[in-house]
Design a protein around this motif. Structure first.
Motif, short mmCIF file in Angstrom:
data_model
loop_
_atom_site.label_atom_id
_atom_site.label_comp_id
_atom_site.label_asym_id
_atom_site.label_seq_id
_atom_site.Cartn_x
_atom_site.Cartn_y
_atom_site.Cartn_z
N ILE A 79 2.28 -49.11 -86.20
CA ILE A 79 0.88 -49.48 -86.48
C ILE A 79 -0.06 -48.78 -85.51
CG2 ILE A 79 -0.77 -51.39 -86.39
CD1 ILE A 79 1.53 -53.22 -87.36
N ASN A 80 0.36 -48.81 -84.24
CA ASN A 80 -0.46 -48.20 -83.21
C ASN A 80 -0.65 -46.71 -83.47
OD1 ASN A 80 -1.92 -48.66 -80.89
ND2 ASN A 80 -0.30 -47.84 -79.59
N THR A 81 0.45 -46.05 -83.87
CA THR A 81 0.39 -44.61 -84.14
C THR A 81 -0.54 -44.31 -85.31
OG1 THR A 81 2.69 -44.58 -83.48
CG2 THR A 81 1.85 -42.60 -84.51
N ILE A 82 -0.39 -45.08 -86.37
CA ILE A 82 -1.22 -44.85 -87.56
C ILE A 82 -2.70 -45.03 -87.21
CG2 ILE A 82 -1.83 -45.76 -89.83
CD1 ILE A 82 1.12 -46.56 -90.15
N MET A 83 -2.99 -46.08 -86.48
CA MET A 83 -4.39 -46.34 -86.16
C MET A 83 -4.97 -45.23 -85.28
SD MET A 83 -5.03 -50.36 -86.02
CE MET A 83 -6.73 -50.07 -86.41
N SER A 97 -12.25 -40.09 -86.61
CA SER A 97 -13.07 -40.88 -85.70
C SER A 97 -13.60 -42.16 -86.35
CB SER A 97 -14.22 -40.06 -85.11
OG SER A 97 -15.09 -39.64 -86.12
N GLU A 98 -12.80 -42.69 -87.26
CA GLU A 98 -13.10 -44.05 -87.71
C GLU A 98 -11.81 -44.77 -88.03
OE1 GLU A 98 -14.84 -44.54 -91.72
OE2 GLU A 98 -15.03 -42.37 -91.68
N ASP A 99 -11.92 -46.09 -88.21
CA ASP A 99 -10.71 -46.87 -88.35
C ASP A 99 -10.20 -46.87 -89.78
OD1 ASP A 99 -10.28 -47.77 -85.73
OD2 ASP A 99 -12.02 -49.10 -85.94
N LEU A 152 -7.59 -54.30 -88.90
CA LEU A 152 -8.86 -54.66 -88.28
C LEU A 152 -8.76 -54.32 -86.80
CD1 LEU A 152 -11.63 -56.06 -88.63
CD2 LEU A 152 -10.52 -58.21 -88.05
N ASN A 153 -9.62 -53.42 -86.36
CA ASN A 153 -9.58 -53.01 -84.96
C ASN A 153 -10.66 -53.75 -84.19
OD1 ASN A 153 -9.35 -51.77 -82.52
ND2 ASN A 153 -10.13 -49.78 -83.21
N ARG A 154 -10.27 -54.67 -83.37
CA ARG A 154 -11.20 -55.39 -82.51
C ARG A 154 -10.76 -55.16 -81.08
NH1 ARG A 154 -13.79 -59.39 -85.80
NH2 ARG A 154 -14.75 -58.03 -87.32
N SER A 155 -10.82 -53.89 -80.68
CA SER A 155 -10.32 -53.51 -79.37
C SER A 155 -10.76 -54.54 -78.32
CB SER A 155 -10.87 -52.12 -79.03
OG SER A 155 -10.44 -51.76 -77.76
N PRO A 156 -9.88 -55.01 -77.47
CA PRO A 156 -8.49 -54.60 -77.20
C PRO A 156 -7.46 -55.23 -78.13
CG PRO A 156 -9.14 -56.31 -75.66
CD PRO A 156 -10.32 -56.07 -76.55
N ILE A 157 -7.88 -55.81 -79.25
CA ILE A 157 -6.94 -56.46 -80.16
C ILE A 157 -6.91 -55.72 -81.49
CG2 ILE A 157 -6.34 -58.62 -81.34
CD1 ILE A 157 -6.24 -59.04 -78.41
#
Lengths: 581, 217
Positions: A161-165, A173-175, A189-194
């Protein structure tokens, strides 16, 4: 009722919508899609992504007609004219066989068939055996939570998942939002740091999945606050949040996931609250009592109390005390209610809680403090769910002033027997509403951001042993119907096709009687389910008809009756302004 | 009637809430959920006045706090005005005694009141069977007792599950507090006799947290 210029026709031609979806693969094609032949179809079978559960089903067609006959109905629409309705009802049943000659059943049944297969894991513990899963991980790829699956499985998946994102972030440069493959869908859903990921084969839209992820994220914030979360990860990017979360957090996440996936919990789907049905006069009396008690506490410094709430069992809002011009966000209230009814249900009656909660949509960086006490008519009353009083302050040492306010309020409500009224308040039943052939409905008033639905009723009295299992299965089934009906109105990104839309969804099956066992005296029912979704700027209505119903005019008439009934009883069904100070 | 504020402190899952429930409701729940935030309860006990044998009612107002680390910053608000503190550890977890000792230090440093009664409580002795092979005890009774004596704390080993010694904790705290208060009252009475004023208000209760003029901090 509604202004005649309202249009219930999709703004888009059907082909456009179909192209949003993956095409129906040959392997999963148990259906005959005859929807394409109908020009007004707004969803097609491949969007339901389900296989029929009953083996003899050879074809399920899912037709969704936008109603052009609205004008015809308006002419003879008379909500009180039951005779006309009965006549039209009988006509619809008589004409049934003629219209669809392949169907052999003549009855309309209150039993709702299962048309959605529930792919429970069949003995293996592969992650893929679950048809719904949620994963929460850190931006560094460390797993935090998963609904199903063992640590080992989740850890390797977290890496992927991390790699794909990261790939999409670097390249575009977008999610990334969604990956669809066949009937399976991953939403991110990217809610950095989550980072949150949903997997589903249940046919939800991307938007729906992302809303569910946002709700899970909101829970984490409510427990930790964004500020604390950022502080952890600013210090160390590879911080392992699992070590900081408590057993209660995982329990609450489990509870929220099961609410979303297993129960009839349309709150997240509709973004609305359910409200306790209560006579207008009682609700007004409660609100007056709230204001009077607040006035009596004259030494309470201004700003000590932010909000007051009375919450009835099953997450139903009952009364609100609030400052003028301020309301709490629906998501914040959903989280609060989940917490109350999951964590505090075993509390002693005389116990009072003082709980810091971050309300993410109110202020994701700070905590509010909630005074929580169950309300009983007699001090020794024990079992059963109880209504609860919540008083919310921004000051962490405001417990004693709020305790005094709460004690006075409860005493006042006890002496005027209003707590008794809360205990005796009954949910509406489908039979209260003059809506023939409707099995169940959800009516959301957009102005109130609240919804109402009749309580679930069983055709047969369930025996106590299997009650909970039966109830759960039933809730899940109904919820899946609503998800499908709701989906017929929205695009995958959650936008609606038009401001006002009316849409019918139909699930039918042919030849289902062929393999019924010979010994059986009972005929298995044919499946012919119809649902309706109707949204306008002022309300949303979703309804499920009894099995066998197939006359759209009758259904539309019933829908109109529900709408006018709900509007007529608005003050009983919803909390309007609340007590404003 | 006297009213005293009491606070429970200690690591998470050592059984603070269970001790309170045993005391307040005389019941035990094997699968209690973790406390979130803090719970406020009250319970009364009776103590005998030594000279005339009459009983006096003491009401405890109890703050049962969450042991979880994240709520630690809220603790001062609960112990600030307390008359007594129960510092609880789990006799099967050595770490929990360390945590308890840090609570004792914090109380001694921050409260700065010699009248604060602190009681060290080792819970879950029902899991200890000195003769059995699976004796789960990790903290020796003497180890804890000598620490308690050193720090001038009351000390009990209890079981919230069986109820062993739970009532006694509160009884002995009550008696100790009552003793102190009686002396204060006697002193106040003496002063009253000496003065011409017939009515002197004796502040039996410590200032509560809702009092904005509270001078404790």
């Amino acid at each position: 009722m509604d202004s005649p210029e309202e249009q219930y026709i999709d703004s888009r031609p059907s082909r456009d919508q179909v192209s949003l979806r993956p095409s129906l693969s040959a392997t999963s094609s148990m259906f005959v899609t005859n929807a394409t032949s109908e020009p007004t179809t707004s969803i097609t079978l491949d969007q339901t992504l389900f296989r029929a559960s009953t083996p003899p089903l050879e074809a399920i067609s899912d037709r969704n007609d936008n109603d052009n006959s609205n004008d015809d109905d308006d002419n003879d629409d008379n909500d009180n004219d039951d005779d006309a309705l009965l006549e039209s009802l009988s006509q619809s049943i008589n004409s049934y066989e003629n219209s669809v000659s392949r169907f052999s059943h003549r009855v309309v049944s209150t039993d709702i068939p299962t048309v959605f297969i529930d792919e429970a894991p069949g003995g293996n513990d592969e992650l893929s055996s679950w048809n719904k899963n949620f994963f929460i991980l850190t931006s560094a790829g460390k797993p935090i939570y998963s609904m199903h699956g063992r640590d080992q499985q989740v850890t390797s998946l977290a890496g992927i998942i991390n790699t794909i994102m990261s790939y999409f972030q670097l390249r575009n440069s977008e999610d990334i939002r969604t990956i669809s493959s066949g009937n399976a869908k991953f939403s991110f859903l990217n809610r950095s740091p989550i980072i949150l990921v949903a997997y589903s084969r249940k046919g939800e839209t991307s938007n729906e999945l992302i809303n569910q992820l946002d709700f899970l994220h909101s829970y984490l914030i409510s427990s930790l606050s964004q500020r604390q979360l950022s502080r952890f990860f600013n210090k160390r990017e590879n911080f392992d949040l699992r070590n900081f979360l408590e057993a209660t957090d995982f329990e609450n996440l489990d509870e929220i996931c099961s609410l979303i996936c297993e129960r009839l919990y349309p709150d997240v789907l509709l973004g609305a609250l359910q409200c306790l049905t209560l006579k207008k006069t009682y609700r007004t009396q409660i609100h007056n009592a709230m204001l009077q008690c607040l006035l009596k506490e004259s030494d309470l410094p201004r700003g000590t109390i932010l909000y007051g709430l009375i919450v009835a069992p099953n997450n139903k809002l009952c009364s609100v005390l609030r400052p003028r011009g301020h309301t709490l966000h629906t998501t914040d209230l959903h989280l609060l209610f989940c917490l109350i009814y999951h964590q505090f249900q075993n509390l002693q009656n005389q116990q009072e809680m003082w709980v810091p909660i971050c309300f993410p949509k109110f202020n994701s960086n700070g905590f509010l403090y909630c005074y929580i006490k169950f309300m009983t008519n007699a001090p020794q009353q024990v079992s059963g769910p109880k209504p609860v009083l919540v008083l919310i302050s921004a000051q962490k040492d405001a417990f004693f002033p709020l305790k005094s306010l709460g004690t006075n309020l409860i005493r006042s409500l006890q002496s005027s027997e209003l707590i008794d009224k809360l205990y005796r308040a009954k949910s509406i039943k489908i039979t209260d509403v003059p809506a023939p052939l409707v099995h169940h409905f959800i009516y959301k008033s957009r102005k109130h951001v609240q919804y109402v639905m009749p309580e679930l009723q069983f055709a047969t009295q369930p025996d106590t042993e299997s009650t909970s299992e039966q109830t759960l299965g039933y809730e899940k089934k109904i919820m899946t119907y609503y998800q499908q009906i709701h989906k017929s109105l929205v695009r995958d990104d959650g936008g609606s096709f038009s401001r006002s839309t009316l849409s019918f969804v139909q699930w039918t099956a042919t030849d289902s009687l062929s393999t019924v066992t010979d010994q059986s005296l009972f005929q298995e029912e044919n499946i012919s389910m119809m649902g309706l979704a109707w949204i306008t700027p002022s309300f949303e209505l979703y309804l499920i008809c009894n099995n066998g119903t197939n006359d759209k005019n009758v259904v539309l008439k019933s829908a109109k009756k529900i709408v006018s009934w709900c509007r007529k009883h608005e003050e009983r069904l919803f909390v309007n302004e609340g007590a404003i100070f | 009637m006297f009213q005293f504020k009491l606070v429970l402190l200690g690591d998470s899952s050592v059984g603070k809430s269970s001790i309170v429930y045993r005391f307040v409701k005389n019941s035990f729940d094997e699968f209690r959920e973790s406390t979130i935030g803090a719970a406020f309860l009250s319970q009364t006990i009776k103590v005998k006045e030594s000279d005339d044998g009459e009983e006096t009612v003491i009401k405890f107002e109890i703050w049962d706090t969450a042991g979880q680390e994240r709520y630690k910053s809220l603790a001062p608000m609960y112990y600030r005005n307390a008359n007594a503190a129960l510092v609880v550890y789990d006799v099967t977890q050595q770490d929990s005694l360390v945590k308890a000792q840090s609570w004792v230090n914090e109380l001694k440093n921050k409260v700065g009141d010699d009248d604060l009664v602190i009681c060290l409580v080792g819970n879950k002795v029902d899991l200890c069977d000195e003769d059995a092979e699976d004796n789960k005890r990790a903290v020796g009774t003497e180890e804890a007792r000598s620490y308690a004596n050193e720090q001038n704390l009351l000390f009990y080993e209890v079981s919230a599950k069986t109820g062993l010694n739970v009532q006694q904790i509160f009884q002995s705290i009550g008696e100790k507090l009552f003793e102190t208060k009686s002396e204060e009252i006697a002193a106040a009475k003496n002063r009253q006799i000496g003065s011409s004023n017939d009515h002197v208000n004796v502040q039996l209760q410590r200032a509560s947290t809702n009092d904005p003029t509270s001078c404790c901090f």
